[in-house]
Scaffold this active site. Structure first.
Site, mmCIF file in Angstrom:
data_model
loop_
_atom_site.group_PDB
_atom_site.id
_atom_site.type_symbol
_atom_site.label_atom_id
_atom_site.label_comp_id
_atom_site.label_asym_id
_atom_site.label_seq_id
_atom_site.Cartn_x
_atom_site.Cartn_y
_atom_site.Cartn_z
ATOM 1 N N ASP A 194 0.809 -1.224 0.000
ATOM 2 C CA ASP A 194 0.000 0.000 0.000
ATOM 3 C C ASP A 194 0.844 1.278 0.000
ATOM 4 O OD1 ASP A 194 -2.243 -1.646 0.091
ATOM 5 O OD2 ASP A 194 -2.202 -1.718 2.274
ATOM 6 N N GLU A 195 1.988 1.203 -0.652
ATOM 7 C CA GLU A 195 2.874 2.365 -0.722
ATOM 8 C C GLU A 195 2.381 3.381 -1.746
ATOM 9 O OE1 GLU A 195 3.809 -0.783 -1.289
ATOM 10 O OE2 GLU A 195 5.362 -1.365 0.142
ATOM 11 N N LYS A 200 1.649 1.992 -5.107
ATOM 12 C CA LYS A 200 2.165 1.405 -6.356
ATOM 13 C C LYS A 200 1.260 1.719 -7.532
ATOM 14 C CE LYS A 200 2.175 -2.585 -4.268
ATOM 15 N NZ LYS A 200 2.033 -2.166 -2.859
ATOM 16 N N ALA A 221 -3.868 -8.032 -3.653
ATOM 17 C CA ALA A 221 -3.429 -6.664 -3.945
ATOM 18 C C ALA A 221 -4.639 -5.764 -4.177
ATOM 19 C CB ALA A 221 -2.544 -6.651 -5.187
ATOM 20 N N GLY A 222 -4.464 -4.487 -3.828
ATOM 21 C CA GLY A 222 -5.478 -3.471 -4.149
ATOM 22 C C GLY A 222 -4.715 -2.223 -4.520
ATOM 23 N N HIS A 223 -4.702 -1.887 -5.788
ATOM 24 C CA HIS A 223 -3.902 -0.754 -6.285
ATOM 25 C C HIS A 223 -4.845 0.325 -6.786
ATOM 26 C CE1 HIS A 223 -0.290 -3.655 -7.097
ATOM 27 N NE2 HIS A 223 -0.680 -3.634 -5.846
ATOM 28 N N GLN A 281 2.045 -6.271 -3.262
ATOM 29 C CA GLN A 281 2.463 -6.348 -1.868
ATOM 30 C C GLN A 281 3.707 -5.461 -1.678
ATOM 31 O OE1 GLN A 281 1.437 -9.530 -3.532
ATOM 32 N NE2 GLN A 281 -0.470 -8.683 -2.809
ATOM 33 N N GLY A 335 -10.859 -3.464 3.850
ATOM 34 C CA GLY A 335 -11.441 -2.351 4.605
ATOM 35 C C GLY A 335 -10.881 -2.216 6.021
ATOM 36 N N VAL A 353 2.036 14.092 -3.774
ATOM 37 C CA VAL A 353 1.447 14.991 -2.769
ATOM 38 C C VAL A 353 -0.086 14.956 -2.782
ATOM 39 C CG1 VAL A 353 3.432 16.540 -2.582
ATOM 40 C CG2 VAL A 353 1.742 16.935 -4.387
#
Ligand code: GDP
Ligand code: IMO
Ligand code: MG
Length: 420
Positions: free
Chosen positions: A15-16, A18, A41-43, A223, A301, A410
């Site tokens: 969750d960076e 990506k 994954a959730g992008h 991940q 969630g 940002v």
């Protein structure tokens, strides 16, 4: 001259950012390819009014001409993949560009059952998985009873492989009735496989034909490095290779095909699920990060655990990936804190320690504090637009991690970026 594979991958616990960073780099590539993981994954990407949370389909979905490839190292839930494609088609994405490797393995409903059962059996020791069957699907692959996407193309082979895998699963649990009705599952999976058929290709030829044609491929990590099966905070990890090494085994290429590695670091740290987290905060600053950063899991969630930037872990991750450059995300979330902390050292009983020792009772962290800033920075588009305190913070991170930062985000929207 053959093509080259660059990569964008996460260097914390996932969750960076990506999705949005891949979306930005993707304009320079012909193909964006996932090399590992599944729909754990959730992008997220946001372009104007369109907001997507991608699970398996690479995060270049909103670039109309980029080809989208789900590589051999991935695990694919057939019905989940079809749902995702349908949702993308609804918002106007041309899904004929999506291809799946025949060597990727399938995630069965059985795997979800086994995943959740293993988690409840672990009790206090649970990993906090996404419950999507990822671990059991990879375990079956390693045990050589898994089913590849290629095998779903031959109906009688697929039927017999399904029967064999169900028998193996029934032998593994005390109460076989936990699994969904076999006939019904078989019918559903055969129907799903038939619908996915046209998108399944020879995954090795797909990559190598494009490299030979001089096309540029961007590998998209899923991940994060600290969730990597081999080098993450084991056993609180996922079941795939998330580091740059996974590109070779997940796409079927040699190291000589790999070009630049862009590592993504969030300007602070989050983790969803259990396991050590040296820089975790349990105070108002942690609450600030969760609220301002909207740190709630894309897939489940769940509220994400939040903490300061961990420079020790980031250096370790940069080394594991051989990162050439860093994209630093969510810098805007730090606005409004009196001071911002950076974890600069781990200690155990007075001596330097490693992440592997983070669970032990005498483990402690060293924190360096810098002045915070109050200004909103979401509209900054050049480094010169940022407050001095923000610039001091990013320059300190760069020094501590030892890798140049080439991109700063940002805000969640596509344009909310600053190039160094
Ligand atoms: P991924 O799994 O690494 O792709 O990251 P996720 O999409 O799961 O989580 C990142 C979240 O942060 C998403 O909701 C993004 O829309 C959001 N996001 C990404 N970059 C930024 C940023 O620079 N600022 C803010 N405020 N949000 C961001
Ligand atoms: P993206 O790609 C954050 C975590 C789970 C759990 C552990 C194992 O969006 O960054 P699994 O279901 O994979 O067996 O769970 O890994 N995890 C993630 N955490 N982001 C992810 O993906 C994750 N994928 C798995 O929370 O701790
Ligand atoms: Mg995510």
């Amino acid at each position: 001259m053959s093509g080259r594979i660059d990569a964008v991958l996460g260097m914390q616990w996932g969750d960076e950012g990506k999705g949005r960073i891949v979306d930005w780099y993707a304009r320079g590539y012909d193909v964006v390819a996932r090399f590992g993981g599944g729909d754990n994954a959730g992008h997220r990407i946001e372009v104007g009014e369109t907001k997507l949370a991608l699970r398996l389909v690479p995060s270049a979905a909103l670039h109309p001409t980029v080809e989208l490839f789900v590589g051999s190292g991935c695990v694919v839930n057939l019905e989940g993949a079809l749902d995702e494609l349908a949702r993308l088609a609804e918002v106007g994405v041309d899904i004929s560009r999506v291809r799946f490797s025949d060597r990727a393995h399938i995630v069965l409903p059985d795997h979800g059952v086994l995943d959740r059962a293993a988690e409840s059996a672990r009790g206090e020791q649970r990993i906090g998985t996404t419950g999507r069957g990822i671990g059991p699907a990879y375990a079956d692959r390693v045990s050589r009873i898994g089913i590849t996407l290629g095998e779903t193309l031959d109906e009688s082979l697929f039927r017999s492989r399904l029967r064999a895998i169900r028998s193996a699963h029934e032998r593994a649990v005390p109460e076989p009735s936990v699994f969904p009705d076999f006939r019904e599952m078989e019918d559903r999976l055969l129907a799903a496989a038939a619908r996915l058929r046209a998108a399944i290709v020879d995954g090795v030829a797909y990559v190598h034909d494009r490299l030979a044609a001089g096309k540029r491929i961007l590998a998209e990590g899923a991940q994060g490095t600290l969730l990597d099966l081999s080098f993450g905070s084991y056993p609180f990890v996922t079941s795939s290779q998330c580091t740059a090494g996974g590109i070779c085994t997940g796409l079927g290429v040699g190291p000589s095909a790999i070009g630049r590695i862009i590592g993504i670091l969030k300007a602070y740290t989050t983790r969803v699920g259990e396991g050590p987290f040296p820089s975790e905060l349990h105070d108002a600053a942690g609450e600030h990060l969760r609220a301002a950063g909207r740190e709630f899991g894309t897939v489940t969630g769940r509220p994400r655990r939040c903490g300061w930037f961990d420079a020790v872990a980031a250096r370790y991750a940069a080394a594991l990936n051989g990162a050439h450059a860093i994209a630093l995300t969510k810098l805007d979330v730090l606005s409004g804190l009196d001071r911002v902390g950076i974890v600069t050292g781990y200690r155990r009983g007075g001596s330097p320690a490693t992440l592997a020792e983070a669970g032990s009772p005498d483990f402690a962290v060293e924190i360096e504090y810098l002045d915070g800033w109050n200004e909103e920075i979401g509209s900054a588009r050049r480094l010169g637009d940022l407050p001095d305190a923000t610039r001091r913070y990013i320059s300190r991170l760069e020094t501590l991690v030892g890798v140049p930062i080439e991109l700063f985000s940002v805000g969640p929207e596509r344009e909310s970026l600053i190039r160094a």
